[in-house]
Scaffold this motif. Structure first.
Motif, PDB file in Angstrom:
ATOM      1  N   UNK A   1       0.844  -1.184   0.000  1.00  0.00           N
ATOM      2  CA  UNK A   1       0.000   0.000   0.000  1.00  0.00           C
ATOM      3  C   UNK A   1       0.888   1.246   0.000  1.00  0.00           C
ATOM      4  N   UNK A   2       0.259   2.408  -0.099  1.00  0.00           N
ATOM      5  CA  UNK A   2       1.031   3.633  -0.269  1.00  0.00           C
ATOM      6  C   UNK A   2       1.479   4.219   1.065  1.00  0.00           C
ATOM      7  N   UNK A   3       2.629   4.841   1.038  1.00  0.00           N
ATOM      8  CA  UNK A   3       3.078   5.650   2.155  1.00  0.00           C
ATOM      9  C   UNK A   3       3.087   7.089   1.667  1.00  0.00           C
ATOM     10  N   UNK A   4       2.388   7.950   2.366  1.00  0.00           N
ATOM     11  CA  UNK A   4       2.221   9.320   1.893  1.00  0.00           C
ATOM     12  C   UNK A   4       2.912  10.293   2.838  1.00  0.00           C
TER      13      UNK A   4
ATOM     14  N   UNK B   1      16.229   1.731   2.879  1.00  0.00           N
ATOM     15  CA  UNK B   1      15.424   1.240   3.989  1.00  0.00           C
ATOM     16  C   UNK B   1      14.524   0.078   3.573  1.00  0.00           C
ATOM     17  N   UNK B   2      14.342  -0.073   2.257  1.00  0.00           N
ATOM     18  CA  UNK B   2      13.533  -1.186   1.790  1.00  0.00           C
ATOM     19  C   UNK B   2      12.162  -0.786   1.287  1.00  0.00           C
ATOM     20  N   UNK B   3      11.961   0.508   1.089  1.00  0.00           N
ATOM     21  CA  UNK B   3      10.680   0.955   0.544  1.00  0.00           C
ATOM     22  C   UNK B   3      10.635   0.705  -0.963  1.00  0.00           C
ATOM     23  N   UNK B   4       9.444   0.379  -1.452  1.00  0.00           N
ATOM     24  CA  UNK B   4       9.240   0.347  -2.895  1.00  0.00           C
ATOM     25  C   UNK B   4       8.907   1.777  -3.306  1.00  0.00           C
ATOM     26  N   UNK B   5       9.794   2.383  -4.087  1.00  0.00           N
ATOM     27  CA  UNK B   5       9.622   3.810  -4.401  1.00  0.00           C
ATOM     28  C   UNK B   5       8.327   4.084  -5.154  1.00  0.00           C
ATOM     29  N   UNK B   6       7.799   3.066  -5.844  1.00  0.00           N
ATOM     30  CA  UNK B   6       6.540   3.271  -6.574  1.00  0.00           C
ATOM     31  C   UNK B   6       5.375   3.487  -5.630  1.00  0.00           C
TER      32      UNK B   6
ATOM     33  N   UNK C   1       3.925  14.340  -5.957  1.00  0.00           N
ATOM     34  CA  UNK C   1       5.138  13.808  -6.575  1.00  0.00           C
ATOM     35  C   UNK C   1       5.365  12.360  -6.181  1.00  0.00           C
ATOM     36  N   UNK C   2       6.052  11.674  -7.062  1.00  0.00           N
ATOM     37  CA  UNK C   2       6.551  10.354  -6.713  1.00  0.00           C
ATOM     38  C   UNK C   2       8.059  10.455  -6.579  1.00  0.00           C
ATOM     39  N   UNK C   3       8.692   9.386  -6.166  1.00  0.00           N
ATOM     40  CA  UNK C   3      10.143   9.400  -5.989  1.00  0.00           C
ATOM     41  C   UNK C   3      10.785   8.429  -6.967  1.00  0.00           C
TER      42      UNK C   3
ATOM     43  N   UNK D   1       3.894  10.542 -10.105  1.00  0.00           N
ATOM     44  CA  UNK D   1       3.612   9.537  -9.080  1.00  0.00           C
ATOM     45  C   UNK D   1       2.999   8.252  -9.637  1.00  0.00           C
ATOM     46  N   UNK D   2       3.340   7.156  -9.019  1.00  0.00           N
ATOM     47  CA  UNK D   2       2.796   5.821  -9.322  1.00  0.00           C
ATOM     48  C   UNK D   2       3.051   5.354 -10.747  1.00  0.00           C
ATOM     49  N   UNK D   3       3.910   6.100 -11.473  1.00  0.00           N
ATOM     50  CA  UNK D   3       4.123   5.695 -12.854  1.00  0.00           C
ATOM     51  C   UNK D   3       5.577   5.354 -13.108  1.00  0.00           C
TER      52      UNK D   3
END
Lengths: 225, 471
Positions: A73-76, A92-97, B367-369, B386-388
């Motif tokens: 799920x998303x982290x905002x 840290x292991x986050x999925x950047x998506x 924004x996305x990273x 973001x998300x793409x």
């Protein structure tokens, strides 16, 4: 008299302080000291108020929990004090998506965005930086967080005399040479806790000063569920 | 025999007007002829009839809503109807300005009979809330003639149809006035008289156009027509009965358009990622609102929610007199797969949430990273759509050596003002000489007196800067 008490006890209507059970919906933070005091870890759902300076290790304390909760799920991050570093998050292991960063144009928009994210159910954690919040806003966040099964960390600067907010968990952080000092002025289902130190020298050896002399690692105490 | 069905829309422009007041008298006047061409029920109660002058009409009714006749609007509406009908029937022909012809014969096998077919067409037309007359006949011209005279029957019987045609006078046909005069001089006043004369006789005494007309009417000659092929995108315009100045009030009429979009998309089983709402302002430039949905949606509710959020932040500087809705990118539906056993089930998907946020806050606010392989810290971490972000980018970055980096980076390094003690370092980063943005920096990890862990660097000029915090 005794009969009445027994009757009430059988109906589960009497609360005993000594039978304090750990709150079930928590995720271990990875720091033994903190998990011990909080009976398991940080909550998975609800609002957590964190008063802290920026840069004393507050994210290092919270992020391990968030990663464990994530489950795709998303982290905002809403109005962080400066840019969030992708390299750090990746390490840290986050999925950047699954990371969203929101820079709203006004406080009103920030509050709106936070509520939308919380109640959507698409996010597991919303980190919201702000200076002050009002009671009704926190209530809305709490309801939204429960709807969306999400945890909301409200990070705010250190303030001395503010009204107590209706949050299930309130944490005050202050710097400490070998980690971070935690005070818990308020928590649901438990007494306030006075200041204790979370030792970070194991996880962040480069970011602690003098490791504690007595090199004893606390063993997590067994919990009866 | 080919069977044709003609739909005649007598008050087409009136039907396109958006109005929630049914008891207001509305008339449409053709300016050149100064004649009433369309009117609603309320107007007819006041005694207004077709062909009446504007002055007479105004004297009959005190609060009359007058609109000029615009052929363009009818044409556009006709296109819309054709597009809508295309969902249930295939061969459609325009008869401008207010008629549509359908070829029935080809569809009868599919619908198993004329009655079923007509029911399907009629049911399909109902949601459009149009007034129309209809008639079936063996030739396009005959169907047109019957429908325009309000025949309102769909039958397959050739004799009955012929009988119905024969009742009509020549004046009602599309024959030129000159020819009608000529025919009346020899005592031919109705179609019955005309059709009883043998063709050869007519060919001898009249010109070829009359022969052609009779041939086309009876279905003996071929009537050349062009069938309609529908476009792939959606575009509709809605004229507002009143100018609207408040953007919040635009929601109501917009709902109508979005409902049409929904039925268009549902029938095609498609979704759209972007709609463009054009607000046509009186005496001012049009305003285009682009509304995106990252996930792609087809329901009016979702689009309405996004539109309402966008409209909140829109300023209009003149009253809006009409709205156009356009969905140009229509794509196949993508189904999001969720595992039933993967824990908490969200009721909003991440993409939906993103669309909602973008609609309200603007695209630039979210924004996305993403990671790049650049060694310069400010370039390693970058914002993206973001998300793409491409999945592959993460794979590349696995090769990156894990370095101790701050969680928060300043957008631009700031001059260091706090007193700090250096704990670790230096880590020299010297790179970027090839693209005009070289850096030579020695990075240190420092702790400020307050206990903050900072990422600082010293440049070539021995000046100290703050670049991030290990928060």
């Amino acid at each position: 008299m005794n009969e009445i008490i027994e009757l009430l006890q059988r109906k589960n209507l009497v609360w005993h302080a000594k039978e304090e059970k750990p709150i079930s919906d928590v995720t271990p933070s990875g720091y033994v000291d903190l998990d011990d005091k909080l009976q398991g870890g940080l909550p998975n759902v609800g609002v957590v108020e964190v008063s802290t300076l920026v840069g004393i290790g507050e994210l290092r304390l919270l992020l391990p929990t968030i990663i464990k909760q994530a489950q795709k799920r998303l982290t905002v991050f809403i109005q962080p004090p400066s840019f969030v570093n992708a390299e750090y998050m990746h390490n840290q292991g986050f999925d950047l998506n699954n990371i969203l960063i929101i820079f709203p144009n006004s406080t009103k928009e920030a509050l709106w965005a936070a509520e939308q994210c919380l109640k959507s159910g698409a996010c597991n954690a919303v980190l919201f930086w702000c200076q002050s919040l009002e009671v009704h806003q926190v209530r809305r966040f709490q309801v939204a967080a429960e709807t969306g099964h999400c945890v909301n960390f409200i990070l705010k600067g250190e303030q001395t005399n503010t009204l107590s907010l209706p949050v299930p968990l309130s944490i005050q952080l202050s710097p400490h040479p070998w980690g971070i000092n935690v005070r818990i002025p308020k928590r649901r289902g438990g007494f306030p806790l006075s200041e204790f130190t979370v030792d970070m020298s194991f996880h962040w050896p480069s970011l602690t000063l003098h490791p504690p002399e007595n090199n004893i690692v606390l063993f997590p105490t067994a919990q009866v569920v | 025999m080919t069977l044709w069905l003609y739909l005649h829309f007598p008050v087409l422009q009136l039907d396109t007007l958006y109005s929630d007041q049914k008891d207001k008298s509305i008339i449409i006047v053709e300016a050149k002829k100064n004649a009433v061409v369309q009117f609603n029920n309320a107007a007819s109660l006041h005694g207004i009839t077709l062909g009446m002058g504007l002055g007479t009409a105004a004297s009959l009714c005190c609060d009359l809503n007058v609109h000029p006749y615009q052929a363009d609007i009818e044409k556009e509406k006709l296109l819309e109807i054709a597009h809508w009908l295309y969902m249930v029937t295939s061969d459609i022909v325009f008869f401008e300005p207010n008629g549509i012809l359908l070829r029935v014969s080809n569809m009868l096998t599919l619908y198993d009979g004329l009655d079923n077919y007509w029911q399907a067409v009629k049911m399909h037309l109902t949601p459009l809330k149009l007034h129309f007359h209809y008639a079936s006949a063996c030739s396009p011209l005959a169907a047109q003639l019957l429908a325009q005279s309000g025949f309102d029957q769909v039958i397959n019987n050739e004799e009955k149809l012929l009988g119905a045609i024969q009742k009509h006078n020549l004046i009602e046909t599309t024959l030129p006035t000159k020819t009608i005069e000529k025919l009346s001089r020899i005592g031919v006043n109705s179609l019955k008289d005309l059709l009883s004369i043998p063709m050869t006789e007519i060919a001898k005494r009249f010109d070829i156009s009359l022969v052609n007309y009779i041939g086309k009417l009876t279905g003996k000659f071929k009537h050349p027509i062009n069938f309609y092929t529908p476009p792939v995108c959606f575009k509709r315009c809605l004229q507002l009965l009143f100018d609207i100045e408040n953007t919040q009030w635009l929601i109501r009429p917009l709902t109508l358009l979005l409902n049409k979009l929904e039925s268009f998309l549902t029938l095609a089983d498609k979704v759209t990622h972007e709609i463009v709402i054009t607000l046509h302002q009186r005496d001012s430039d049009d305003v285009d609102l682009v509304i995106n949905s990252a996930q792609g949606d087809n329901t009016a509710n979702k689009w309405l929610k996004l539109s309402a959020l966008t409209l909140e932040s829109v300023q209009i500087n003149a009253p809006v007199h009409s709205i156009t809705l356009c969905a140009s990118r229509v794509v196949a539906r993508h189904i999001a797969e969720v595992d039933l056993f993967s824990g908490y089930q969200a009721n909003t998907s991440p993409l939906e949430l993103l669309s909602i946020l973008q609609a309200k806050l603007g695209k630039q606010a979210i924004k996305g990273l993403t990671l790049t392989e650049d060694a310069r810290p400010e370039l390693t971490s970058q914002f993206c759509e973001p998300l793409s972000c491409e999945r592959s980018s993460n794979a590349i970055n696995l090769s990156l050596e894990e370095k101790l980096r701050p969680s928060l980076l300043l957008p631009v390094p700031e001059r260091l003002i706090d007193k700090v003690s250096v704990i670790q370092g230096p880590e020299r980063i010297a790179t970027g000489w090839w693209d005009g943005h070289p850096i030579v920096r020695d990075y240190f990890i420092a702790r400020s007196k307050q206990g903050r862990w900072l990422w600082i660097f010293r440049d070539q000029k021995k000046e100290w800067f703050l670049h991030g915090a290990f928060s």
